[in-house]
Design a protein around this motif. Sequence first.
Motif, short mmCIF file in Angstrom:
data_model
loop_
_atom_site.label_atom_id
_atom_site.label_comp_id
_atom_site.label_asym_id
_atom_site.label_seq_id
_atom_site.Cartn_x
_atom_site.Cartn_y
_atom_site.Cartn_z
N HIS B 268 39.45 39.37 39.14
CA HIS B 268 38.90 40.68 38.80
C HIS B 268 37.39 40.54 38.64
CE1 HIS B 268 38.12 44.44 36.77
NE2 HIS B 268 39.36 44.82 37.02
N VAL B 269 36.65 41.51 39.18
CA VAL B 269 35.19 41.43 39.18
C VAL B 269 34.62 41.40 37.75
CG1 VAL B 269 34.76 43.91 39.33
CG2 VAL B 269 33.14 42.33 40.39
N ASN B 270 35.35 41.93 36.79
CA ASN B 270 34.88 41.90 35.40
C ASN B 270 35.12 40.55 34.73
OD1 ASN B 270 34.39 44.59 35.81
ND2 ASN B 270 35.39 45.28 33.92
N ASP B 272 34.72 36.75 34.09
CA ASP B 272 33.74 35.69 34.26
C ASP B 272 34.50 34.38 34.50
OD1 ASP B 272 31.29 34.47 34.19
OD2 ASP B 272 31.00 34.66 32.02
#
Lengths: 323, 323
Positions: B268-270, B272
């Motif tokens: 997921h791009v959110n 880290d």
Amino acid sequence: MADHSEKHVTEDDKATPAKMRKLESGDAAEARDNFAGFKLIKVLNENTRNKCIFVHGSFEGSDDDAVVLMEKTPFDKQSISAMLTSTTDLKQVMQNDIYGVYTSSPPPDLNGINTTIIYPATDRHIMKYSAQQIYLINETAEEYQEITLPFIESQPFSLQWVYNILDKKAESDRIIFEDEDTDTGFILLPDMKWDEKLTENLYIIGICHKRGIRSLRDLGREHLPLLNNIAKKGKEAICTKYGVKENQLRVYLHYQPSYYHLHVHFTHVNFDAPGMNIGKAHLLLDVMENIEMQSDYYPKKTFTFTAKEKDPLYLKYKAAGKM
Amino acid sequence: MADHSEKHVTEDDKATPAKMRKLESGDAAEARDNFAGFKLIKVLNENTRNKCIFVHGSFEGSDDDAVVLMEKTPFDKQSISAMLTSTTDLKQVMQNDIYGVYTSSPPPDLNGINTTIIYPATDRHIMKYSAQQIYLINETAEEYQEITLPFIESQPFSLQWVYNILDKKAESDRIIFEDEDTDTGFILLPDMKWDEKLTENLYIIGICHKRGIRSLRDLGREHLPLLNNIAKKGKEAICTKYGVKENQLRVYLHYQPSYYHLHVHFTHVNFDAPGMNIGKAHLLLDVMENIEMQSDYYPKKTFTFTAKEKDPLYLKYKAAGKM
């Protein structure tokens, strides 16, 4: 502080409350002894990796908003001995063979939390510290021409602070190295994120003298002498000055960059610097190899990069029906 | 736990003490109430971003070694209200206009530290948690043939656990999606780093059915149908099952990979996630575009990747006089 400290804002910076020191309007609040009377309105954002939380609330007896930024402190090598004594309570979670898992509770003075209270806070503060959805944009060569380039050209991104550095009108005392050639020359200086104390956190920026190269998108075979020169002399100068080995330096460019005058990042390989992710960073060595293979590699490439839901460029892509 | 939890070890994992749960020889130690009698020998490593520290020491009255792994806990949304009360002391560091900087000291039970005590610890534990110098290796096509490939072939990297998944002999209950085609098919399953609770931490692995593709190095035009299929159907399956949008998924490969059977990471791009840095991660979209441009792009490419000073592959490069 030079203007470009404001430009070097990366996604990760938002999670570092201590960076914010700028004066704004409003009266100075008095010192508080504790959080008595605090009412939580909303958790704005949190980062479980950095151990940060940003909270919106208010204090009893006032309608003003407050924003509280908290970040757990790193362990301190100097005081770790003091923490590992009988004053630190241990509560066992589980024991499996030689592995004991505990929750430890050191005395409060050894386990403080860095805290910033912004009070009274404005809507702008609340927005600044709120979580934003992140999206990936795939920018084709056509979309660059149709959306990104007009956006760059319409924005008041002043590069005056860059030209001030190149012309020695500002920050000339911070210059580490200079090659004055107008085509292949550049200036090296420490990034604002580096305090120049620990070599392991080394972060240096190389800014080319030649004007008009906005970003990776503009690069072609004619720029190989410039790129080679920055790679070679930049590394040499850093190795000489800081004793870092060549194979301990990451050398890369950002796309999108934070300002549209070609610059190169040099960081120590041990440093977990912000902005080294795919979808943002491009190794200079890869860039040179790609251009050698095909001169218009970058003008033609589809670039993937991240943008936040309130970023003006993201809004342009959305308005164009691309998101 | 499946075997491949051991294979998915990335640089960042070492800073997550809670991951280690494996049984080893030695008698179970008794529970401790505090750190009474602890003697510090050496700080082995620390991470100021994650707020971790790894310490080597011993306990009074014994010659045995102990390794202590500590990590500050993330803030807990549920209990943040309890922390922001009169029981949390504030000590002012500075006040500038509306910005007050403090050190806050919540009650110890709200500010615990995740702690693992390994006791008695072996030399292997001490080495495992010690800081290691990191180097960048630039692997040319020739060096791959001369150093890396013979190294891969000489190593007992068993891929049996991968084949067990592909043959449904293990973890078949964890499969999210499968395309059974022997040339372009693949299996999707959650990575061991993801607990499947929060979509924002989504981490899924796509493993191709076709055997014998070691890594990015082996890819050419003939693999485009496979790569396209993984990109398209992998994203669709994840979007359908988890409600994540296509432009919120990072899709990439690692070089060097942790095991030499082609697999793709979806995060997921959110999130880290560890292992998204340049010098490690390669966006699948870039990979496909590069191969379309030039079929032998990856066999010919100079790859830059990081290695630790004790990594066997780094030692091979050093022995060959390349470092």
